[in-house]
Motif scaffolding. Structure first.
Motif, PDB file in Angstrom:
ATOM      1  N   UNK A 147       4.800 -10.047 -10.122  1.00 49.94           N
ATOM      2  CA  UNK A 147       4.525  -9.083  -9.068  1.00 49.94           C
ATOM      3  C   UNK A 147       5.763  -8.801  -8.237  1.00 49.94           C
ATOM      4  N   UNK A 148       6.469  -9.860  -7.810  1.00 47.45           N
ATOM      5  CA  UNK A 148       7.622  -9.564  -6.957  1.00 47.45           C
ATOM      6  C   UNK A 148       8.815  -9.073  -7.765  1.00 47.45           C
ATOM      7  N   UNK A 149       8.876  -9.409  -9.066  1.00 46.88           N
ATOM      8  CA  UNK A 149       9.916  -8.834  -9.912  1.00 46.88           C
ATOM      9  C   UNK A 149       9.701  -7.335 -10.059  1.00 46.88           C
ATOM     10  N   UNK A 172       9.605 -19.557  -0.514  1.00 48.72           N
ATOM     11  CA  UNK A 172       8.215 -19.552  -0.965  1.00 48.72           C
ATOM     12  C   UNK A 172       7.745 -18.125  -1.223  1.00 48.72           C
ATOM     13  N   UNK A 173       6.753 -18.032  -2.085  1.00 45.97           N
ATOM     14  CA  UNK A 173       6.034 -16.787  -2.331  1.00 45.97           C
ATOM     15  C   UNK A 173       4.554 -17.142  -2.237  1.00 45.97           C
ATOM     16  N   UNK A 174       3.878 -16.709  -1.168  1.00 44.45           N
ATOM     17  CA  UNK A 174       2.469 -17.009  -0.953  1.00 44.45           C
ATOM     18  C   UNK A 174       1.635 -15.803  -1.362  1.00 44.45           C
ATOM     19  N   UNK A 175       0.669 -16.051  -2.254  1.00 45.87           N
ATOM     20  CA  UNK A 175      -0.131 -14.969  -2.827  1.00 45.87           C
ATOM     21  C   UNK A 175      -1.596 -15.162  -2.444  1.00 45.87           C
ATOM     22  N   UNK A 176      -2.198 -14.156  -1.819  1.00 46.87           N
ATOM     23  CA  UNK A 176      -3.629 -14.167  -1.547  1.00 46.87           C
ATOM     24  C   UNK A 176      -4.346 -13.964  -2.877  1.00 46.87           C
ATOM     25  N   UNK A 199       4.388   0.346 -12.125  1.00 48.12           N
ATOM     26  CA  UNK A 199       5.343  -0.336 -11.255  1.00 48.12           C
ATOM     27  C   UNK A 199       5.023  -0.067  -9.787  1.00 48.12           C
ATOM     28  N   UNK A 200       4.675   1.168  -9.486  1.00 49.74           N
ATOM     29  CA  UNK A 200       4.299   1.492  -8.111  1.00 49.74           C
ATOM     30  C   UNK A 200       3.020   0.759  -7.705  1.00 49.74           C
ATOM     31  N   UNK A 201       2.088   0.630  -8.651  1.00 50.06           N
ATOM     32  CA  UNK A 201       0.859  -0.115  -8.373  1.00 50.06           C
ATOM     33  C   UNK A 201       1.178  -1.574  -8.069  1.00 50.06           C
ATOM     34  N   UNK A 248       1.984  -6.018  -4.227  1.00 47.09           N
ATOM     35  CA  UNK A 248       2.912  -6.990  -3.655  1.00 47.09           C
ATOM     36  C   UNK A 248       2.939  -6.900  -2.136  1.00 47.09           C
ATOM     37  N   UNK A 249       3.080  -5.691  -1.622  1.00 46.99           N
ATOM     38  CA  UNK A 249       3.155  -5.495  -0.179  1.00 46.99           C
ATOM     39  C   UNK A 249       1.875  -5.973   0.499  1.00 46.99           C
ATOM     40  N   UNK A 250       0.730  -5.732  -0.136  1.00 45.41           N
ATOM     41  CA  UNK A 250      -0.552  -6.031   0.481  1.00 45.41           C
ATOM     42  C   UNK A 250      -0.923  -7.509   0.408  1.00 45.41           C
TER      43      UNK A 250
END
Length: 345
Positions: free
Chosen positions: A25-27, A156-160, A253-255, A260-262
């Protein structure tokens, strides 16, 4: 000094796996961001230090006594550790934790799962690793993991986990080989997991149930409790990641960037993400490896903390794995650098 020779690598079935979905996701977000900024490698406050001052997150177990005999370990260039933490499990805890080592000079990316019930050396009533999230959020997870393994956790990368659901739905669901029959009900969480062993089509909500499953209503299940669940999580992430990469497009990619932002919180900048994305593409998916910390599930009865089931690490195996695949220094660590609690049998 060169890194120790890799004689004792402990690999899971996902050795030739692609990276975990959170990292993808962050890539992907980084690839979109490449149109807007330059790639920038993450910057450490002091990349050449000894173990007494390796990271803002690392405290306690690696402090120096100031003697001349203690080695000064230098950080290797462009070598970073990142904790990927998935939460919430509806109980306020951290349900999935994976430490990722990005090592461009060695040409590999390594990821190790930390079982949620891992016993750690704290004064809490229930000293399990995932409890650190309730104590101090993802930053406390980083601190406890750093103390446990004797290495810094740089970012860190925290993912909901709701983002996990949205991601699976965004790619149209997946076909996945469910490893065992799953029959579990928890009315308090309105959680009902019922799947037959074998190939199943899973949407986002179904997928989250499968990767969260631990045991059946009658107590049967994986047999290895959290370790079996971790293997299912790794296998599922591999399936999702392959499907993501097979259908990349500008719209997708935009999705991914929107998701990622959310749903993702990280200390890394967009420029850092672009750089990490470039490293992933250069290193190649065949050089991304999954591991799980070795140990055993034990029911502990002690005066020091509450009785219960804990995952007790194999200290020697953890040391070998860290030195093989997660040590950011130019010298090997020793057991004295770690803070692994192993109660008497």
């Amino acid at each position: 000094m060169s890194r120790p020779t890799k004689h004792h690598r402990r690999r899971s079935r996902g050795e030739r796996a692609v990276l975990v979905v959170a990292i993808l996701l962050f890539v992907c977000a980084g690839l979109v961001g490449a149109w807007l900024c330059f790639a920038r490698p993450p910057e450490l406050d002091d990349p050449a230090t000894n173990t007494s001052d390796t990271s803002d997150h690392q405290q306690g177990s690696n402090s120096s006594s100031g003697t001349d005999e203690e080695p000064v370990r230098q950080r290797r260039k462009n070598c970073f550790t990142i904790l990927v933490s998935g939460h919430d499990d509806d109980n306020g805890g951290s349900d999935t934790n994976i430490l990722v080592m990005v090592d461009p000079d060695q040409g590999e990316i390594n990821a190790v799962s930390i079982p949620r019930d891992t016993l750690i050396n704290t004064d809490w009533n229930v000293p399990k690793f995932n409890a650190a999230y309730n104590v101090g959020g993802v930053e406390r997870l980083c601190q406890e993991l750093s103390n446990l393994l004797g290495i810094p956790v740089d970012y860190y990368v925290a993912v909901d986990l709701e983002g996990f659901v949205e991601l699976v739905d965004a790619i149209g669901g997946v076909n996945f080989e469910v490893p065992i029959d799953m029959d579990y009900d928890d009315p308090t969480q309105n959680l009902h997991i019922h799947f037959k062993k074998g190939m199943q089509y899973l949407n986002g909500e179904d997928a989250l149930k499968v990767v969260r499953f631990r045991q059946n209503n009658d107590g049967t299940g994986y047999g290895t409790m959290d370790i079996g669940r971790i293997q299912t999580q790794q296998d599922f992430l591999i399936t999702v990641a392959k499907q993501m990469l097979s259908s990349l497009s500008l719209d997708m990619l935009n999705t991914y960037a929107d998701l990622f932002v959310q749903y993702v919180d990280t200390e890394l900048t967009v420029g850092n993400l672009v750089w990490l994305g470039q490293q992933l593409l250069t290193i190649g998916m065949d050089n991304v490896h999954f591991y799980t910390l070795s140990g055993e599930s034990r029911y502990l009865t002690t005066e020091d903390f509450w009785d219960g089931s804990y995952y007790v690490l194999d200290a020697q195996a953890a040391l070998e794995l860290v030195n093989d695949s997660f040590n950011p220094y130019d010298q090997p660590l020793t057991l004295e650098d770690m803070d692994i609690l192993v109660p008497a049998s």
